[in-house]
Design a protein around this motif. Structure first.
Motif, PDB file in Angstrom:
ATOM      1  N   ALA A   1     -21.914  57.481  16.523  1.00 45.03           N
ATOM      2  CA  ALA A   1     -21.804  56.432  15.506  1.00 45.03           C
ATOM      3  C   ALA A   1     -22.665  55.241  15.879  1.00 45.03           C
ATOM      4  N   GLU A   2     -22.752  54.939  17.173  1.00 44.56           N
ATOM      5  CA  GLU A   2     -23.566  53.811  17.615  1.00 44.56           C
ATOM      6  C   GLU A   2     -25.049  54.077  17.339  1.00 44.56           C
ATOM      7  N   GLU A   3     -25.512  55.330  17.543  1.00 42.62           N
ATOM      8  CA  GLU A   3     -26.914  55.678  17.270  1.00 42.62           C
ATOM      9  C   GLU A   3     -27.220  55.610  15.774  1.00 42.62           C
ATOM     10  N   LEU A   4     -26.285  56.099  14.978  1.00 43.96           N
ATOM     11  CA  LEU A   4     -26.477  56.047  13.529  1.00 43.96           C
ATOM     12  C   LEU A   4     -26.480  54.620  13.010  1.00 43.96           C
ATOM     13  N   ALA A   5     -25.639  53.805  13.581  1.00 42.58           N
ATOM     14  CA  ALA A   5     -25.589  52.402  13.145  1.00 42.58           C
ATOM     15  C   ALA A   5     -26.872  51.681  13.518  1.00 42.58           C
ATOM     16  N   ALA A   6     -27.461  52.057  14.676  1.00 38.96           N
ATOM     17  CA  ALA A   6     -28.730  51.434  15.066  1.00 38.96           C
ATOM     18  C   ALA A   6     -29.848  51.795  14.104  1.00 38.96           C
ATOM     19  N   GLN A   7     -29.744  52.968  13.456  1.00 37.82           N
ATOM     20  CA  GLN A   7     -30.748  53.407  12.488  1.00 37.82           C
ATOM     21  C   GLN A   7     -30.357  53.028  11.053  1.00 37.82           C
ATOM     22  N   ASN A   8     -29.298  52.200  10.958  1.00 41.56           N
ATOM     23  CA  ASN A   8     -28.795  51.770   9.647  1.00 41.56           C
ATOM     24  C   ASN A   8     -28.352  52.953   8.774  1.00 41.56           C
ATOM     25  N   LEU A   9     -27.873  54.032   9.479  1.00 35.06           N
ATOM     26  CA  LEU A   9     -27.372  55.192   8.739  1.00 35.06           C
ATOM     27  C   LEU A   9     -25.839  55.225   8.693  1.00 35.06           C
ATOM     28  N   MET A  10     -25.184  54.222   9.307  1.00 37.70           N
ATOM     29  CA  MET A  10     -23.714  54.139   9.292  1.00 37.70           C
ATOM     30  C   MET A  10     -23.312  52.683   9.220  1.00 37.70           C
ATOM     31  N   SER A  11     -22.293  52.454   8.445  1.00 41.26           N
ATOM     32  CA  SER A  11     -21.829  51.072   8.272  1.00 41.26           C
ATOM     33  C   SER A  11     -21.152  50.575   9.551  1.00 41.26           C
ATOM     34  N   LYS A  12     -21.120  49.268   9.676  1.00 38.05           N
ATOM     35  CA  LYS A  12     -20.454  48.665  10.840  1.00 38.05           C
ATOM     36  C   LYS A  12     -18.949  48.948  10.848  1.00 38.05           C
ATOM     37  N   ALA A  13     -18.373  49.135   9.654  1.00 35.62           N
ATOM     38  CA  ALA A  13     -16.930  49.433   9.586  1.00 35.62           C
ATOM     39  C   ALA A  13     -16.639  50.779  10.242  1.00 35.62           C
ATOM     40  N   ASN A  14     -17.451  51.797   9.971  1.00 29.19           N
ATOM     41  CA  ASN A  14     -17.257  53.102  10.588  1.00 29.19           C
ATOM     42  C   ASN A  14     -17.473  53.037  12.100  1.00 29.19           C
ATOM     43  N   LEU A  15     -18.440  52.207  12.501  1.00 30.59           N
ATOM     44  CA  LEU A  15     -18.673  52.041  13.933  1.00 30.59           C
ATOM     45  C   LEU A  15     -17.456  51.405  14.609  1.00 30.59           C
ATOM     46  N   SER A  16     -16.865  50.423  13.953  1.00 31.38           N
ATOM     47  CA  SER A  16     -15.670  49.762  14.507  1.00 31.38           C
ATOM     48  C   SER A  16     -14.510  50.744  14.608  1.00 31.38           C
ATOM     49  N   ARG A  17     -14.334  51.621  13.613  1.00 30.77           N
ATOM     50  CA  ARG A  17     -13.258  52.604  13.660  1.00 30.77           C
ATOM     51  C   ARG A  17     -13.479  53.594  14.804  1.00 30.77           C
ATOM     52  N   ALA A  18     -14.717  54.003  15.032  1.00 30.26           N
ATOM     53  CA  ALA A  18     -15.013  54.915  16.135  1.00 30.26           C
ATOM     54  C   ALA A  18     -14.716  54.257  17.478  1.00 30.26           C
ATOM     55  N   LEU A  19     -15.057  52.962  17.589  1.00 32.12           N
ATOM     56  CA  LEU A  19     -14.763  52.222  18.823  1.00 32.12           C
ATOM     57  C   LEU A  19     -13.265  52.090  19.038  1.00 32.12           C
TER      58      LEU A  19
END
Length: 310
Positions: free
Chosen positions: A119-137
């Protein structure tokens, strides 16, 4: 001449009265009292019988107290089991279950950690929202906390009980044993036994009555033979000591008896006032007890007695 004879007789009577101690035959009165309000269910010994120490004189209903003793036994068994559990530590099955839980939580953490990295890699490429990244964390952190908790539970099982917990369990066991002893003593007290040899003089309660706590159930006049309780005039007090043998006369018996002084008071029967003159001093009386031998055990209490003084 007649006056001289009368005076002589009167003086002789006064002399005879002055060198004797008067009193009665007595026995120690032992009152066996009830320790609880209960129904009197047995009176195995007849009134007036000779009894020995340990003889059962009366019994109270023990149904309720027997139940209390049984409950106290159960409390002791529970406390002993708890103490054994703490001393033995966790069972193998419990340790195995805790180990399996740790392994499961560790696997879940590995999975959530991998998901968070993707999720962190996808978020860096703007392919995942920050909300999904927060849920994964959050999921990774939650799995990490669950693993820490499971490891602590396993460590608690493998390290055994704390010394303080064992000491508390031991103290609780001692308390339950003391409570059991107390309940057993109360149960024993419902069976009234003679504490000394003597005569069962009185049974104040009838069979089947509910006695009141503190009331006498059986009265024993203790001792095989009675003793004479007499009052010694002051002029003779210094001549008498414990262990002296004295001659006494008992109403109804022609022959004299011999008794041994077992106790004599060091203070008069009443408190003297200041500066007693000679006549007043002679009126002071000292209480004494003179024990008869066992061959006179059939003599009843309360009979008047007269003791010759040295």
């Amino acid at each position: 001449m007649l006056m001289v004879v009368v005076v002589f007789l009167i003086s002789g009577c006064e002399q005879r009265r002055s060198n004797v101690a008067l009193g009665t035959l007595e026995r120690d009165r032992i009152a066996h009292t009830a320790t609880i309000n209960e129904v009197l269910v047995a009176l195995p010994v007849a009134q007036g019988s000779m009894v020995e120490k340990g003889t059962i004189l009366a019994k109270l209903d023990d149904t309720a107290q027997t139940a209390e003793v049984a409950r106290a036994h159960a409390d002791v068994a529970e406390a002993m089991a708890n103490l054994d559990k703490l001393r033995n530590g966790a069972r193998e099955e419990e340790v195995a279950a805790a180990s399996a839980k740790v392994a499961g939580n560790r696997a879940a953490l590995v999975d959530s950690q991998a998901n968070y990295l993707r999720a962190e890699e996808l978020a860096a490429q703007n392919l995942m929202s920050k909300a999904n990244l927060s849920r994964a964390l959050a999921k990774r952190d939650s799995d990490q906390a669950a693993l820490d908790s499971a490891e602590e539970e396993l460590r608690e099982l493998t390290n055994g009980s704390r010394p303080e917990d064992i000491q508390m369990a031991e103290a609780h066991l001692d308390a339950t044993k003391a409570a059991l002893f107390s309940q057993q003593k109360k149960l024993q007290d419902l069976t009234i036994r003679a504490t000394r040899n003597g005569i069962l003089d009185n049974l104040p309660w009838n069979l089947g009555e509910r006695v009141t706590m503190g009331s006498p159930l059986a009265i024993v006049m203790a001792g095989n033979a009675p003793y004479a309780r007499v009052y010694v005039p002051e002029p003779y007090r210094v001549r008498i000591s414990v262990g002296d043998e004295l001659t006494m006369h008992v109403d109804g018996l022609e022959k004299t008896l011999t008794g041994k002084v077992r106790w004599i008071s060091h203070e008069p029967a009443f408190t003297p006032y200041y500066a007693l003159n000679q006549d007043e001093r002679a009126r002071l009386m000292f209480l004494a007890e003179i024990q008869l031998s066992n061959e006179h055990q059939n003599l009843a209490s309360g009979i008047p007695v007269q003791v010759d003084l040295p």
